[in-house]
Design a protein around this motif. Structure first.
Motif, PDB file in Angstrom:
ATOM      1  N   ASP A   7      -0.062-100.351  88.612  1.00 53.14           N
ATOM      2  CA  ASP A   7       0.901 -99.238  88.836  1.00 53.14           C
ATOM      3  C   ASP A   7       2.705 -99.432  89.433  1.00 53.14           C
ATOM      4  O   ASP A   7       3.338 -98.847  89.603  1.00 53.14           O
ATOM      5  CB  ASP A   7       0.528 -98.021  88.760  1.00 53.14           C
ATOM      6  CG  ASP A   7      -0.868 -97.967  86.965  1.00 53.14           C
ATOM      7  OD1 ASP A   7      -0.939 -98.819  86.406  1.00 53.14           O
ATOM      8  OD2 ASP A   7      -1.995 -96.907  87.582  1.00 53.14           O
ATOM      9  N   THR A   9       6.000-100.994  90.264  1.00 49.89           N
ATOM     10  CA  THR A   9       6.482-101.910  89.621  1.00 49.89           C
ATOM     11  C   THR A   9       6.795-102.586  90.281  1.00 49.89           C
ATOM     12  O   THR A   9       6.546-104.141  90.887  1.00 49.89           O
ATOM     13  CB  THR A   9       8.511-101.060  89.600  1.00 49.89           C
ATOM     14  OG1 THR A   9       8.786-101.807  91.394  1.00 49.89           O
ATOM     15  CG2 THR A   9       8.695 -99.519  89.704  1.00 49.89           C
TER      16      THR A   9
ATOM     17  N   LEU B   8       9.705-102.100  85.392  1.00 50.27           N
ATOM     18  CA  LEU B   8       8.298-101.703  84.880  1.00 50.27           C
ATOM     19  C   LEU B   8       7.798-101.951  86.111  1.00 50.27           C
ATOM     20  O   LEU B   8       7.222-102.485  86.987  1.00 50.27           O
ATOM     21  CB  LEU B   8       8.735-103.022  84.078  1.00 50.27           C
ATOM     22  CG  LEU B   8       9.019-102.731  82.399  1.00 50.27           C
ATOM     23  CD1 LEU B   8       9.032-103.689  81.655  1.00 50.27           C
ATOM     24  CD2 LEU B   8       9.367-101.683  81.520  1.00 50.27           C
ATOM     25  N   THR B   9       6.340-101.466  85.190  1.00 50.12           N
ATOM     26  CA  THR B   9       5.402-101.256  86.342  1.00 50.12           C
ATOM     27  C   THR B   9       4.681-102.846  86.200  1.00 50.12           C
ATOM     28  O   THR B   9       4.937-103.609  84.971  1.00 50.12           O
ATOM     29  CB  THR B   9       3.993-100.614  85.471  1.00 50.12           C
ATOM     30  OG1 THR B   9       4.130-100.825  84.662  1.00 50.12           O
ATOM     31  CG2 THR B   9       4.583 -98.881  86.278  1.00 50.12           C
ATOM     32  N   GLU B  11       1.315-104.044  85.309  1.00 50.39           N
ATOM     33  CA  GLU B  11       0.827-103.750  83.717  1.00 50.39           C
ATOM     34  C   GLU B  11       1.928-103.913  82.461  1.00 50.39           C
ATOM     35  O   GLU B  11       1.650-104.538  81.553  1.00 50.39           O
ATOM     36  CB  GLU B  11       0.139-102.819  83.602  1.00 50.39           C
ATOM     37  CG  GLU B  11      -0.912-102.565  82.427  1.00 50.39           C
ATOM     38  CD  GLU B  11      -2.165-101.994  82.892  1.00 50.39           C
ATOM     39  OE1 GLU B  11      -1.773-100.074  82.886  1.00 50.39           O
ATOM     40  OE2 GLU B  11      -2.828-101.705  82.010  1.00 50.39           O
ATOM     41  N   GLY B  12       2.802-102.582  82.413  1.00 55.98           N
ATOM     42  CA  GLY B  12       4.011-102.711  81.520  1.00 55.98           C
ATOM     43  C   GLY B  12       4.881-104.688  81.509  1.00 55.98           C
ATOM     44  O   GLY B  12       5.215-104.422  79.436  1.00 55.98           O
ATOM     45  N   GLN B  15       2.978-105.960  79.844  1.00 53.86           N
ATOM     46  CA  GLN B  15       2.724-105.457  78.089  1.00 53.86           C
ATOM     47  C   GLN B  15       3.830-106.226  77.671  1.00 53.86           C
ATOM     48  O   GLN B  15       3.644-106.912  76.069  1.00 53.86           O
ATOM     49  CB  GLN B  15       2.428-104.373  77.798  1.00 53.86           C
ATOM     50  CG  GLN B  15       0.201-104.505  77.824  1.00 53.86           C
ATOM     51  CD  GLN B  15       0.340-103.249  78.567  1.00 53.86           C
ATOM     52  OE1 GLN B  15       1.469-102.124  78.554  1.00 53.86           O
ATOM     53  NE2 GLN B  15      -0.941-102.221  78.719  1.00 53.86           N
ATOM     54  N   GLU B  16       5.089-106.060  77.646  1.00 58.01           N
ATOM     55  CA  GLU B  16       6.434-106.247  77.335  1.00 58.01           C
ATOM     56  C   GLU B  16       6.458-107.992  77.263  1.00 58.01           C
ATOM     57  O   GLU B  16       6.902-108.435  75.863  1.00 58.01           O
ATOM     58  CB  GLU B  16       7.329-106.242  78.415  1.00 58.01           C
ATOM     59  CG  GLU B  16       8.570-105.983  77.732  1.00 58.01           C
ATOM     60  CD  GLU B  16       9.314-104.693  76.751  1.00 58.01           C
ATOM     61  OE1 GLU B  16       8.551-103.868  76.755  1.00 58.01           O
ATOM     62  OE2 GLU B  16       9.829-106.043  75.750  1.00 58.01           O
TER      63      GLU B  16
END
Lengths: 210, 210
Positions: A7, A9, B8-9, B11-12, B15-16
């Motif tokens: 979580d 960045t 972004l995290t 994880e994010g 996903q991106e």
């Protein structure tokens, strides 16, 4: 640390990695490398579906998306699991050792926790191997504009696998259970067998299409 | 996309990466791999400073921290630069081509932008090479509890370098300036020379100390 590493960045994660605490370290970086490999494979699969000329491969790529999405989630979760994998060892070393019974219980717990510390990166090795097998299966079948992403994905997943393997191996000298150690060593050797060669060949095959 | 990828995290970001858009792709993943390598090198350096037995190496490791912190920041910023590197090419293709003059101006702009698209990953290649040179210099000099992190860092930075090199090479066939192309090819060959061998040796040397 209560918050999860996944979580943070991207920039924050790298700063945390570079800081003067041992965790997150190479083990977590290996999981992230594996997750990048799985993510790139999923991207290439998504960029292939619905494109003209690739209709016959749609069922194949739809299946790969499901598999790779699961694997990048697993590997992302392993970033945190790996960062905590050694906590058990450290806690076991803090157990009391005043009596012979306490000493024996402490030694047994230390041994148990060293096995956990080896098995967490082994889970990463296995997940990266699955990613690599899928990327080798995808090969040059996908959208030709995204072929380099298959190659970069494979390089990342291979680095994830090798990095995690080092984190398995570094724990083995502390483990006394010879059967456990030789099984770990055998599995690693089996997984690594020919893998460098196969991935180098895939990268060369893709470069030849540029 | 207005927000930065590095914000972004973790994880994010994955996903991106896995989503059905071409950017971020392998180029950005290569920058991140390089940043992980630099981050791990900085961590090992920090874990060495102030430790008993390593006093004589403190000035050396303090210097490496400064260099590696700069490099992981540069490589983290390159994640976004790489994701945008191809925007110029796409914009140039949308220029008007009604008159001969417009056609000539459009072609010239396309060529210019392809060079930019090759030079951004070349910047990543150069930064990863600097990280690898430093990690080779650190070798087995650092805190012995963090040796595996030097190895995992080197594997990540090498994957960053190779991934970025693929993203330079994929743009070369679109470029007509032969001098530019041969200079890029020459520089890549020079940078890659013996690098696999040196990093494999470093990893073997570190494993032997487990």
């Amino acid at each position: 640390m209560n918050s999860l590493l996944k979580d943070l960045t991207v920039e924050g994660f790298i700063q945390e990695l570079a800081s003067d605490s041992a965790a997150p370290g190479g083990g977590s970086a290996a999981c992230l490398a594996g997750a990048l490999g799985a993510g790139l494979g999923a991207m290439v699969s998504r960029l292939t579906i619905g494109k003209k000329g690739y209709e016959a491969l749609e069922p194949f790529f739809k299946e790969k998306i499901v598999e790779l999405d699961e694997l990048h989630k697993e590997l992302t979760d392993l970033i945190d699991k790996d960062a905590n994998a050694f906590n058990g060892v450290m806690a076991a070393f803090k157990l009391p050792k005043n009596t012979d019974e306490e000493k024996a219980a402490r030694s047994a717990k230390i041994q148990e926790e060293y096995k956990v510390a080896a098995l967490v990166p082994m889970t990463t090795v296995r997940a990266c191997k699955k990613v690599l097998d899928i990327l080798l299966e995808i090969g040059t079948k996908g959208n030709k504009n995204a072929l380099s992403d298959v190659a970069v994905g494979a390089l990342n997943a291979l680095t994830g696998l090798k990095g995690a393997a080092l984190n398995v191996e570094i724990n083995l000298p502390s483990i006394k259970d010879e059967a456990f150690k030789s099984e770990m060593t055998r599995e690693l050797a089996e997984i690594m067998s020919n893998l460098d060669y196969k991935i180098s060949n895939l990268v060369i095959e893709i470069r030849d299409l540029f």
